[in-house]
Design a protein around this motif. Structure first.
Motif, PDB file in Angstrom:
ATOM      1  N   GLY A   1       0.778  -1.320  -0.157  1.00 47.70           N
ATOM      2  CA  GLY A   1      -0.010  -0.040  -0.240  1.00 47.70           C
ATOM      3  C   GLY A   1       0.966   1.295   0.076  1.00 47.70           C
ATOM      4  N   CYS A   2       0.157   2.128  -0.240  1.00 38.61           N
ATOM      5  CA  CYS A   2       0.914   3.573  -0.359  1.00 38.61           C
ATOM      6  C   CYS A   2       1.647   3.944   0.989  1.00 38.61           C
ATOM      7  CB  CYS A   2      -0.006   4.863  -0.702  1.00 38.61           C
ATOM      8  SG  CYS A   2      -0.557   4.651  -2.407  1.00 38.61           S
ATOM      9  N   ALA A   3       0.910   3.428   2.231  1.00 43.66           N
ATOM     10  CA  ALA A   3       1.802   3.755   3.276  1.00 43.66           C
ATOM     11  C   ALA A   3       2.791   3.037   3.626  1.00 43.66           C
ATOM     12  CB  ALA A   3       0.548   3.763   4.550  1.00 43.66           C
ATOM     13  N   GLY A   4       2.845   1.852   3.144  1.00 42.65           N
ATOM     14  CA  GLY A   4       3.981   0.995   3.241  1.00 42.65           C
ATOM     15  C   GLY A   4       5.240   1.423   2.584  1.00 42.65           C
ATOM     16  N   LEU A   5       5.173   2.660   1.894  1.00 45.82           N
ATOM     17  CA  LEU A   5       6.473   3.016   0.964  1.00 45.82           C
ATOM     18  C   LEU A   5       6.916   4.203   1.886  1.00 45.82           C
ATOM     19  CD1 LEU A   5       4.666   3.317  -2.510  1.00 45.82           C
ATOM     20  CD2 LEU A   5       6.246   1.352  -1.387  1.00 45.82           C
ATOM     21  N   LEU A   6       6.253   4.726   2.721  1.00 49.48           N
ATOM     22  CA  LEU A   6       7.103   5.760   3.647  1.00 49.48           C
ATOM     23  C   LEU A   6       8.044   4.819   4.824  1.00 49.48           C
ATOM     24  CD1 LEU A   6       3.719   7.825   4.658  1.00 49.48           C
ATOM     25  CD2 LEU A   6       5.538   8.217   2.981  1.00 49.48           C
TER      26      LEU A   6
ATOM     27  N   GLY B   1      10.236  19.211   4.982  1.00 50.34           N
ATOM     28  CA  GLY B   1      10.758  18.177   3.857  1.00 50.34           C
ATOM     29  C   GLY B   1      10.145  16.729   3.990  1.00 50.34           C
ATOM     30  N   ARG B   2       9.773  16.224   5.216  1.00 43.12           N
ATOM     31  CA  ARG B   2       9.134  14.871   5.139  1.00 43.12           C
ATOM     32  C   ARG B   2       7.736  15.055   4.809  1.00 43.12           C
ATOM     33  NH1 ARG B   2      10.578  11.828  10.776  1.00 43.12           N
ATOM     34  NH2 ARG B   2      12.711  11.564  10.516  1.00 43.12           N
ATOM     35  N   THR B   3       7.047  16.003   5.196  1.00 47.80           N
ATOM     36  CA  THR B   3       5.731  16.248   4.653  1.00 47.80           C
ATOM     37  C   THR B   3       5.593  16.311   3.251  1.00 47.80           C
ATOM     38  OG1 THR B   3       5.229  17.465   6.349  1.00 47.80           O
ATOM     39  CG2 THR B   3       3.741  17.775   4.579  1.00 47.80           C
ATOM     40  N   ARG B   4       6.374  17.085   2.406  1.00 51.03           N
ATOM     41  CA  ARG B   4       6.573  17.083   0.968  1.00 51.03           C
ATOM     42  C   ARG B   4       7.153  15.902   0.312  1.00 51.03           C
ATOM     43  NH1 ARG B   4       8.937  21.970   1.985  1.00 51.03           N
ATOM     44  NH2 ARG B   4      11.052  20.993   2.230  1.00 51.03           N
ATOM     45  N   ASP B   5       7.953  15.022   0.863  1.00 51.99           N
ATOM     46  CA  ASP B   5       8.323  13.763   0.560  1.00 51.99           C
ATOM     47  C   ASP B   5       7.262  12.806   0.648  1.00 51.99           C
ATOM     48  OD1 ASP B   5      10.876  15.145  -0.036  1.00 51.99           O
ATOM     49  OD2 ASP B   5      11.850  13.905   1.802  1.00 51.99           O
ATOM     50  N   ALA B   6       6.380  13.011   1.657  1.00 55.82           N
ATOM     51  CA  ALA B   6       5.317  12.109   1.880  1.00 55.82           C
ATOM     52  C   ALA B   6       4.110  12.076   0.819  1.00 55.82           C
ATOM     53  CB  ALA B   6       4.776  12.072   3.266  1.00 55.82           C
ATOM     54  N   ILE B   7       3.827  13.507   0.547  1.00 58.82           N
ATOM     55  CA  ILE B   7       2.949  13.784  -0.362  1.00 58.82           C
ATOM     56  C   ILE B   7       3.380  13.380  -1.819  1.00 58.82           C
ATOM     57  CG2 ILE B   7       1.857  15.610  -1.544  1.00 58.82           C
ATOM     58  CD1 ILE B   7       1.736  17.183   0.938  1.00 58.82           C
ATOM     59  N   GLY B   8       4.699  13.451  -2.275  1.00 57.30           N
ATOM     60  CA  GLY B   8       5.258  12.883  -3.307  1.00 57.30           C
ATOM     61  C   GLY B   8       5.031  11.456  -3.618  1.00 57.30           C
ATOM     62  N   ILE B   9       5.475  10.669  -2.463  1.00 54.69           N
ATOM     63  CA  ILE B   9       5.452   9.555  -2.634  1.00 54.69           C
ATOM     64  C   ILE B   9       3.991   8.764  -2.906  1.00 54.69           C
ATOM     65  CG2 ILE B   9       5.636   7.100  -1.084  1.00 54.69           C
ATOM     66  CD1 ILE B   9       7.804   8.591   0.457  1.00 54.69           C
TER      67      ILE B   9
ATOM     68  N   ARG C   1       2.890   9.403  -6.426  1.00 53.33           N
ATOM     69  CA  ARG C   1       3.357   8.470  -7.165  1.00 53.33           C
ATOM     70  C   ARG C   1       2.589   7.167  -6.940  1.00 53.33           C
ATOM     71  NH1 ARG C   1       7.923  11.358  -5.771  1.00 53.33           N
ATOM     72  NH2 ARG C   1       8.667   9.788  -4.195  1.00 53.33           N
ATOM     73  N   CYS C   2       2.402   6.704  -5.856  1.00 51.39           N
ATOM     74  CA  CYS C   2       1.723   5.452  -5.554  1.00 51.39           C
ATOM     75  C   CYS C   2       0.395   5.383  -5.904  1.00 51.39           C
ATOM     76  CB  CYS C   2       1.658   5.265  -4.042  1.00 51.39           C
ATOM     77  SG  CYS C   2       0.940   3.602  -3.638  1.00 51.39           S
ATOM     78  N   GLU C   3      -0.239   6.658  -5.993  1.00 53.85           N
ATOM     79  CA  GLU C   3      -1.577   6.582  -6.758  1.00 53.85           C
ATOM     80  C   GLU C   3      -1.288   6.694  -8.136  1.00 53.85           C
ATOM     81  OE1 GLU C   3      -3.248   9.961  -4.846  1.00 53.85           O
ATOM     82  OE2 GLU C   3      -3.844   9.242  -3.142  1.00 53.85           O
ATOM     83  N   ALA C   4      -0.501   7.177  -8.685  1.00 52.14           N
ATOM     84  CA  ALA C   4      -0.371   7.257 -10.258  1.00 52.14           C
ATOM     85  C   ALA C   4      -0.175   5.735 -10.671  1.00 52.14           C
ATOM     86  CB  ALA C   4       0.712   8.086 -10.535  1.00 52.14           C
ATOM     87  N   ARG C   5       0.578   4.987  -9.885  1.00 53.11           N
ATOM     88  CA  ARG C   5       1.107   3.448 -10.246  1.00 53.11           C
ATOM     89  C   ARG C   5      -0.084   2.728 -10.104  1.00 53.11           C
ATOM     90  NH1 ARG C   5       3.819   0.426  -5.489  1.00 53.11           N
ATOM     91  NH2 ARG C   5       1.633   0.757  -4.919  1.00 53.11           N
ATOM     92  N   ASP C   6      -0.971   2.783  -9.150  1.00 53.22           N
ATOM     93  CA  ASP C   6      -2.082   2.088  -8.845  1.00 53.22           C
ATOM     94  C   ASP C   6      -3.371   2.339  -9.907  1.00 53.22           C
ATOM     95  OD1 ASP C   6      -0.969   0.914  -6.767  1.00 53.22           O
ATOM     96  OD2 ASP C   6      -2.207   1.760  -5.413  1.00 53.22           O
ATOM     97  N   GLY C   7      -3.270   3.669 -10.317  1.00 53.60           N
ATOM     98  CA  GLY C   7      -4.271   4.085 -11.434  1.00 53.60           C
ATOM     99  C   GLY C   7      -3.778   3.389 -12.799  1.00 53.60           C
ATOM    100  N   ALA C   8      -2.440   3.352 -13.090  1.00 50.83           N
ATOM    101  CA  ALA C   8      -1.845   2.936 -14.264  1.00 50.83           C
ATOM    102  C   ALA C   8      -2.251   1.350 -14.475  1.00 50.83           C
ATOM    103  CB  ALA C   8      -0.603   3.294 -14.444  1.00 50.83           C
TER     104      ALA C   8
END
Length: 116
Positions: A40-45, A83-91, A94-101
């Motif tokens: 899941g997306c949360a697992g990538l953090l 910086g963590r907030t920006r990184d988490a939003i980016g992750i 990208r995760c949502e884009a991966r799942d949508g694709a």
């Protein structure tokens, strides 16, 4: 061999090919199976991000210089947290884009799934 029941080789090959094509068509025309990603997306953090960013230690001294050092350290901690907030939003994006694709690829037509 009994000549009465003999089937010519060409006719036998065509009937085998026809049966194979019908079986493949049944598999290809079935609905796509779409499952969620195993990660899941949360697992990538990173795990250490769950603890958050600790604030800077309060100064022991009472001088203005001690408080300036504290303020500078606290600003650095705030920069790290932002910086963590920006990184988490980016992750997550990208995760949502991966799942949508993945879902779009799974929902494409039967001919595109067959051909690639």
């Amino acid at each position: 061999m009994n000549e009465q029941f003999a089937v010519p080789k060409v006719q036998a090959r065509r009937s085998i090919l026809l049966c194979a094509m019908l079986g493949l068509a049944a598999c290809v025309s079935g609905p796509p199976i779409v499952i969620a990603s195993s990660v899941g997306c949360a697992g990538l953090l990173p795990v250490e991000w769950r603890a958050g960013v600790a604030g800077a230690a309060l100064p022991d001294g009472l001088t203005v210089g001690d408080w300036i050092v504290f303020g500078d350290a606290q600003t650095g901690k705030l920069d790290e947290a932002n910086g963590r907030t920006r990184d988490a939003i980016g992750i997550v994006e990208r995760c949502e884009a991966r799942d949508g694709a993945a879902v779009r690829r799974a929902r494409r037509g039967w001919l595109r799934r067959l051909v690639g």
